[in-house]
Design a protein around this motif. Structure first.
Motif, PDB file in Angstrom:
ATOM      1  N   ASP A 188       0.830  -1.208   0.000  1.00 43.16           N
ATOM      2  CA  ASP A 188       0.000   0.000   0.000  1.00 43.16           C
ATOM      3  C   ASP A 188       0.862   1.255   0.000  1.00 43.16           C
ATOM      4  OD1 ASP A 188      -2.488  -1.229  -0.021  1.00 43.16           O
ATOM      5  OD2 ASP A 188      -2.509  -1.458   2.161  1.00 43.16           O
ATOM      6  N   TYR A 189       1.900   1.256   0.789  1.00 50.11           N
ATOM      7  CA  TYR A 189       2.769   2.418   0.923  1.00 50.11           C
ATOM      8  C   TYR A 189       4.165   2.059   0.442  1.00 50.11           C
ATOM      9  CZ  TYR A 189      -1.105   3.762   3.834  1.00 50.11           C
ATOM     10  OH  TYR A 189      -2.365   4.051   4.291  1.00 50.11           O
ATOM     11  N   TRP A 190       4.885   3.051  -0.042  1.00 51.34           N
ATOM     12  CA  TRP A 190       6.213   2.797  -0.566  1.00 51.34           C
ATOM     13  C   TRP A 190       7.090   4.013  -0.330  1.00 51.34           C
ATOM     14  CZ3 TRP A 190       1.839   3.746  -3.189  1.00 51.34           C
ATOM     15  CH2 TRP A 190       1.821   4.852  -4.024  1.00 51.34           C
ATOM     16  N   GLY A 191       8.374   3.768  -0.386  1.00 52.52           N
ATOM     17  CA  GLY A 191       9.347   4.833  -0.183  1.00 52.52           C
ATOM     18  C   GLY A 191      10.717   4.401  -0.668  1.00 52.52           C
ATOM     19  N   GLU A 192      11.686   5.222  -0.332  1.00 53.89           N
ATOM     20  CA  GLU A 192      13.054   4.940  -0.760  1.00 53.89           C
ATOM     21  C   GLU A 192      14.027   5.166   0.388  1.00 53.89           C
ATOM     22  OE1 GLU A 192      13.793   7.166  -4.342  1.00 53.89           O
ATOM     23  OE2 GLU A 192      12.112   6.216  -5.372  1.00 53.89           O
ATOM     24  N   LEU A 193      15.172   4.523   0.294  1.00 56.73           N
ATOM     25  CA  LEU A 193      16.217   4.571   1.316  1.00 56.73           C
ATOM     26  C   LEU A 193      17.547   4.960   0.702  1.00 56.73           C
ATOM     27  CD1 LEU A 193      15.639   1.029   2.863  1.00 56.73           C
ATOM     28  CD2 LEU A 193      14.807   3.175   3.833  1.00 56.73           C
ATOM     29  N   PHE A 194      18.338   5.656   1.489  1.00 58.45           N
ATOM     30  CA  PHE A 194      19.735   5.890   1.147  1.00 58.45           C
ATOM     31  C   PHE A 194      20.546   5.261   2.271  1.00 58.45           C
ATOM     32  CE2 PHE A 194      23.561   8.665   1.456  1.00 58.45           C
ATOM     33  CZ  PHE A 194      24.162   8.236   0.285  1.00 58.45           C
ATOM     34  N   LEU A 195      21.368   4.279   1.931  1.00 57.08           N
ATOM     35  CA  LEU A 195      22.138   3.518   2.918  1.00 57.08           C
ATOM     36  C   LEU A 195      23.630   3.641   2.651  1.00 57.08           C
ATOM     37  CD1 LEU A 195      20.141   0.183   2.505  1.00 57.08           C
ATOM     38  CD2 LEU A 195      19.813   1.801   4.357  1.00 57.08           C
ATOM     39  N   THR A 196      24.391   3.518   3.720  1.00 57.07           N
ATOM     40  CA  THR A 196      25.820   3.267   3.558  1.00 57.07           C
ATOM     41  C   THR A 196      26.029   1.798   3.928  1.00 57.07           C
ATOM     42  OG1 THR A 196      26.337   3.929   5.828  1.00 57.07           O
ATOM     43  CG2 THR A 196      26.487   5.636   4.110  1.00 57.07           C
ATOM     44  N   TYR A 197      27.104   1.235   3.428  1.00 59.82           N
ATOM     45  CA  TYR A 197      27.393  -0.149   3.774  1.00 59.82           C
ATOM     46  C   TYR A 197      28.900  -0.335   3.882  1.00 59.82           C
ATOM     47  CZ  TYR A 197      28.732  -1.245  -1.072  1.00 59.82           C
ATOM     48  OH  TYR A 197      29.353  -1.281  -2.285  1.00 59.82           O
ATOM     49  N   GLN A 198      29.239  -1.366   4.613  1.00 62.03           N
ATOM     50  CA  GLN A 198      30.657  -1.708   4.779  1.00 62.03           C
ATOM     51  C   GLN A 198      30.771  -3.218   4.781  1.00 62.03           C
ATOM     52  OE1 GLN A 198      32.494  -0.021   8.240  1.00 62.03           O
ATOM     53  NE2 GLN A 198      34.502  -0.801   7.705  1.00 62.03           N
ATOM     54  N   VAL A 199      31.713  -3.714   3.998  1.00 61.64           N
ATOM     55  CA  VAL A 199      31.988  -5.149   3.950  1.00 61.64           C
ATOM     56  C   VAL A 199      33.186  -5.398   4.853  1.00 61.64           C
ATOM     57  CG1 VAL A 199      32.570  -7.104   2.482  1.00 61.64           C
ATOM     58  CG2 VAL A 199      31.152  -5.260   1.570  1.00 61.64           C
ATOM     59  N   HIS A 200      32.968  -6.208   5.866  1.00 65.33           N
ATOM     60  CA  HIS A 200      34.039  -6.505   6.824  1.00 65.33           C
ATOM     61  C   HIS A 200      34.884  -7.679   6.332  1.00 65.33           C
ATOM     62  CE1 HIS A 200      32.362  -3.681   9.685  1.00 65.33           C
ATOM     63  NE2 HIS A 200      31.166  -4.232   9.517  1.00 65.33           N
TER      64      HIS A 200
END
Length: 166
Positions: free
Chosen positions: A136-148
């Motif tokens: 029903d609802y939607w949005g967007e994300l901005f993420l940072t990530y790190q591979v250990h």
């Protein structure tokens, strides 16, 4: 009598040659017209291909696949990027399987559903954008990530938004 036969043959041959000439001229003109038509179509297709190539280049500009610096960053750490990129995406999608509220999506779902990440685009060696929805609802994300070094991936939410309701 023979002269008349030769005369008739000569006239008949002349008419046949004239017919062949007119017919060949018409075919040649049609062929030239077709060639001109195909040349103009070819120019249009080349323009279309060039436009599509430019659009593809613009759209893939912010993508890890075309970012040599980001790829080199992972390669210098000993990763095979052809395996690492799908692995990072899979790790983010695995968060959809966790019971309860989604660990990255900061919005509650409705009607007993769950917010799920649908599409992921890795921009470079540090940033990801993704979209989410509960149907029903939607949005967007901005993420940072790190591979250990132990191949675990850590995701941190930087920014998010939910599209307005109707």
């Amino acid at each position: 009598m023979r002269q008349r036969i030769f005369m008739y043959l000569f006239v008949f041959s002349l008419l046949l040659v004239l017919f062949q000439y007119v017919n060949a001229k018409r075919v040649f003109e049609d062929l030239n017209h077709s060639v001109d038509k195909y040349k103009s179509l070819n120019i249009k297709f080349k323009d279309s291909i060039s436009t599509l190539r430019d659009q593809l280049s613009d759209r893939s500009h912010f993508s890890i696949e075309g970012n040599e610096d980001a790829l080199t960053y992972f390669e210098n750490d000993g990763y095979d990027v052809s395996e690492l990129i799908p692995y990072v995406k899979d790790e983010l999608y695995k968060l959809n399987e966790i019971d309860g509220e989604h660990p990255v999506v900061p919005y509650a779902s409705t009607k007993g559903r769950k917010m799920l990440i649908n599409t992921v685009k890795i921009l470079n060696h540090k940033w990801i954008i993704a979209d989410f929805s509960d149907g029903d609802y939607w949005g967007e994300l901005f993420l940072t990530y790190q591979v250990h070094s132990d191949r675990t991936v850590e995701f941190n939410l930087v920014e998010s938004f939910l599209y307005p309701f109707d």
